[in-house]
Design an enzyme around this catalytic site. Structure first.
Site, PDB file in Angstrom:
ATOM      1  CE  LYS A  91      -3.719  -2.254   2.593  1.00 40.57           C
ATOM      2  NZ  LYS A  91      -4.953  -2.236   1.827  1.00 40.57           N
TER       3      LYS A  91
ATOM      4  CE  LYS B 158     -12.303 -10.795   8.800  1.00 45.97           C
ATOM      5  NZ  LYS B 158     -11.871  -9.973   7.671  1.00 45.97           N
TER       6      LYS B 158
ATOM      7  CG  HIS C 239      -2.345  -7.366   7.186  1.00 45.31           C
ATOM      8  ND1 HIS C 239      -1.475  -7.855   6.260  1.00 45.31           N
ATOM      9  CD2 HIS C 239      -3.560  -7.891   6.872  1.00 45.31           C
ATOM     10  CE1 HIS C 239      -2.130  -8.650   5.411  1.00 45.31           C
ATOM     11  NE2 HIS C 239      -3.392  -8.687   5.769  1.00 45.31           N
TER      12      HIS C 239
HETATM   13  C1  BG6 Z   1      -6.490 -10.067   4.435  1.00 46.47           C
HETATM   14  C2  BG6 Z   1      -7.292 -10.794   5.472  1.00 46.47           C
HETATM   15  O1  BG6 Z   1      -5.131 -10.406   4.539  1.00 46.47           O
HETATM   16  O2  BG6 Z   1      -6.630  -8.668   4.616  1.00 46.47           O
HETATM   17  C3  BG6 Z   1      -8.748 -10.384   5.406  1.00 46.47           C
HETATM   18  O3  BG6 Z   1      -7.184 -12.186   5.273  1.00 46.47           O
HETATM   19  C4  BG6 Z   1      -8.890  -8.890   5.478  1.00 46.47           C
HETATM   20  O4  BG6 Z   1      -9.505 -10.995   6.444  1.00 46.47           O
HETATM   21  C5  BG6 Z   1      -7.955  -8.208   4.467  1.00 46.47           C
HETATM   22  O5  BG6 Z   1     -10.232  -8.551   5.191  1.00 46.47           O
HETATM   23  C6  BG6 Z   1      -7.936  -6.708   4.682  1.00 46.47           C
HETATM   24  O6  BG6 Z   1      -7.187  -6.110   3.653  1.00 46.47           O
HETATM   25  P1  BG6 Z   1      -7.462  -4.596   3.236  1.00 46.47           P
HETATM   26  O7  BG6 Z   1      -6.423  -4.313   2.219  1.00 46.47           O
HETATM   27  O8  BG6 Z   1      -8.858  -4.551   2.710  1.00 46.47           O
HETATM   28  O9  BG6 Z   1      -7.319  -3.796   4.497  1.00 46.47           O
END
Ligand code: BG6
Length: 486
Positions: free
Chosen positions: A188, A342, A246
């Site tokens: 990103k 979530k 992440h």
């Molecule tokens: C993914 C996860 O790696 O990242 C998902 O497995 C999640 O559960 C997604 O929804 C979120 O990515 P972004 O780029 O939409 O923040």
């Protein structure tokens, strides 16, 4: 985007019929072609179980995927689809299947006069990784006449032991310099910009330490639920799905020291140092949650246990909040709060750096002179940008302080940003590992979180579309802080 040219190659996607190929990889490759980064001598070979697919049907599926991404209308892309996409069934992935794959790879390389450069992209469920790596290695597909790169999607292992085992297996056939472990957050633009923001702006770097920073909050909030991914998510949960990768990537980029150079090894070395300096996370500093049904004006939002494919007594966490400390000279004593969930009220990825109060409150004798700490907000998505809050005097008498914000928005300055996969694919094709996760990094991260998986904290329910269980608020409130939900 890097300047190095992409050499002719064969891009082999194992799991080539899947969701990732359709939604991310094909559109990203097509955009790279439209931008001139890729030429038509880059051939793509999708490999998947389905014996009933062939080149023609595979191309038809690709055309649908590209049309859904508004990319098929372009002649160049239509031609690319018809001339450069190929399909090879690999059945259950036995030795014979990989031998056939090897024969097809060599045949395509001959037919298109390719120099033998190969990318193997594992876009398959993690349980299939070991078999695929072994299949590639044992048929010597990893020893082509050109360069070979292996791309592996998250989750990389389920805990420390499985990540170490996977690393050992990969290292039997590939050198670390050939391995691209993907964490799409690193692709990103705003995440990469964290490095520029920190290391190209001396004013911030000089404040970036325990003397000036009071606390750091990092949030990855999603408004969506588990959608159709219960099979995967029931096995994963929020800690494995978002925190270990992440969120931890964001944490290391915020906390790392200045690297010796802007290059892969130097940056990854500094990130690993951060991970190794984190004190063990105390059980009382962790809150797990799971969303429950919530009535809304626009209809009820179902709870996690009611989602299709989820066990009615599931204890999988859909929310994690935790507090940790980095025991090094720069950060000792500064709490870092990480949070993800979530079905929260909205999609938001944000880093909030709160600075210390002035040591003496000069304005205390006046009413309405409560001072607020300066806060730097880095919004990764949506509405990407920066906000810096500071105190001003409201015009007139008596003296009153107000908080105002300076802000910068990417969209206002530059328009739409490229998708993370475009950036990452181009880096893979040019061999730049800066935005990929090193073996040491992935293991250091699992070392930190595996104890929480072994002794799972209680899972607190929270109503869908709220900011998680109250216990997550208490995590901060007990230290006189609160989450900023901006
Ligand atoms: C993914 C996860 O790696 O990242 C998902 O497995 C999640 O559960 C997604 O929804 C979120 O990515 P972004 O780029 O939409 O923040």
């Amino acid at each position: 985007m890097p300047g190095a040219p992409v050499e002719p190659h064969l891009f082999i996607v194992l799991g080539g019929r899947g969701d990732l190929m359709r939604r991310k990889l094909l559109p990203a490759l097509a955009r790279l072609i439209l931008q001139g980064f890729l030429k038509e001598d880059c051939q793509v070979l999708g490999a998947a179980r389905s014996p009933e697919l062939d080149d023609g049907k595979f191309r038809a599926l690709a055309r649908e995927a590209l049309a859904a991404a508004d990319l098929f209308a372009d002649d160049q892309i239509a031609r690319w689809c018809d001339e450069c996409l190929h399909y090879q069934p690999i059945g259950r992935g036995g030795t014979e299947d990989y031998r056939s794959l090897a024969a097809r790879v060599e045949a395509l390389e001959r037919a298109y006069c390719l120099p033998g450069n190969r990318v193997f992209y594992l876009a398959m469920p993690p349980a299939a990784f070991p078999n695929a790596i072994t299949g590639i290695g044992e048929t010597r597909l990893n020893r082509g006449p050109g360069w070979t790169r292996l791309v592996i999607e998250k989750p990389f292992g389920r805990d420390l032991a499985s990540a170490q085992e996977l690393n050992r297996l990969i290292h039997r056939f590939f050198d670390e310099s050939q391995i691209f472990r993907i964490d799409h957050y690193l692709g990103k633009e705003t995440v990469q910009n964290l490095l520029v923001f920190r290391f190209a702006n001396a004013i911030f770097e000089s404040l970036w330490n325990r003397d000036r920073v009071e606390s750091v909050h990092i949030t990855v909030a999603e408004n969506l639920g588990v959608e159709k991914r219960a099979d995967y998510y029931e096995q994963a949960g929020a800690l494995r799905d978002i925190v270990q990768n992440h969120l931890t990537q964001l944490l290391t980029l915020v906390a790392m020291e200045v690297p010796a150079a802007f290059e892969a090894d130097a940056i990854r070395y500094e990130k690993v140092k951060v991970l190794r300096s984190i004190s063990p996370i105390r059980p009382e500093d962790v809150v797990f949650g799971q969303y429950e049904r919530a009535p809304m004006d626009d209809g009820d939002v179902p709870g996690y246990r009611e989602e299709p494919g989820v066990a009615p007594d599931s204890t999988t966490e859909t929310f994690v909040a935790l507090r940790l400390e980095i025991a090094n000279w720069r950060w000792q004593g500064v709490p870092f709060y990480l949070r993800t969930g979530k079905r929260l009220p909205r999609r938001l990825t944000q880093i909030v750096v709160t600075f210390r109060y002035p040591p003496v409150s000069l304005f205390r004798p006046f009413d309405a002179c409560e001072i607020h700490a300066n806060v730097l907000i880095i919004t990764i998505q949506p509405d990407e940008g920066f906000d810096l809050s500071f105190e001003v005097k409201a015009p007139g008498q008596p003296i009153t302080l107000l908080t105002q914000r300076l802000h910068f928005r990417y969209a206002e300055a530059f328009g739409p940003l490229p998708d993370a996969y475009e950036t990452l694919l181009l880096d893979i094709l040019t061999g730049d590992q800066t935005l990929f996760v090193h073996a040491d990094e992935v293991e250091a991260s699992w070392r930190l979180y595996t104890p929480l998986l072994e002794q799972k904290p209680p899972v607190h329910p929270y109503p869908a579309r709220t900011w998680g269980p109250v216990a997550a608020d208490h995590l901060l409130a007990r230290e006189g802080r609160q989450w900023l939900n901006l």
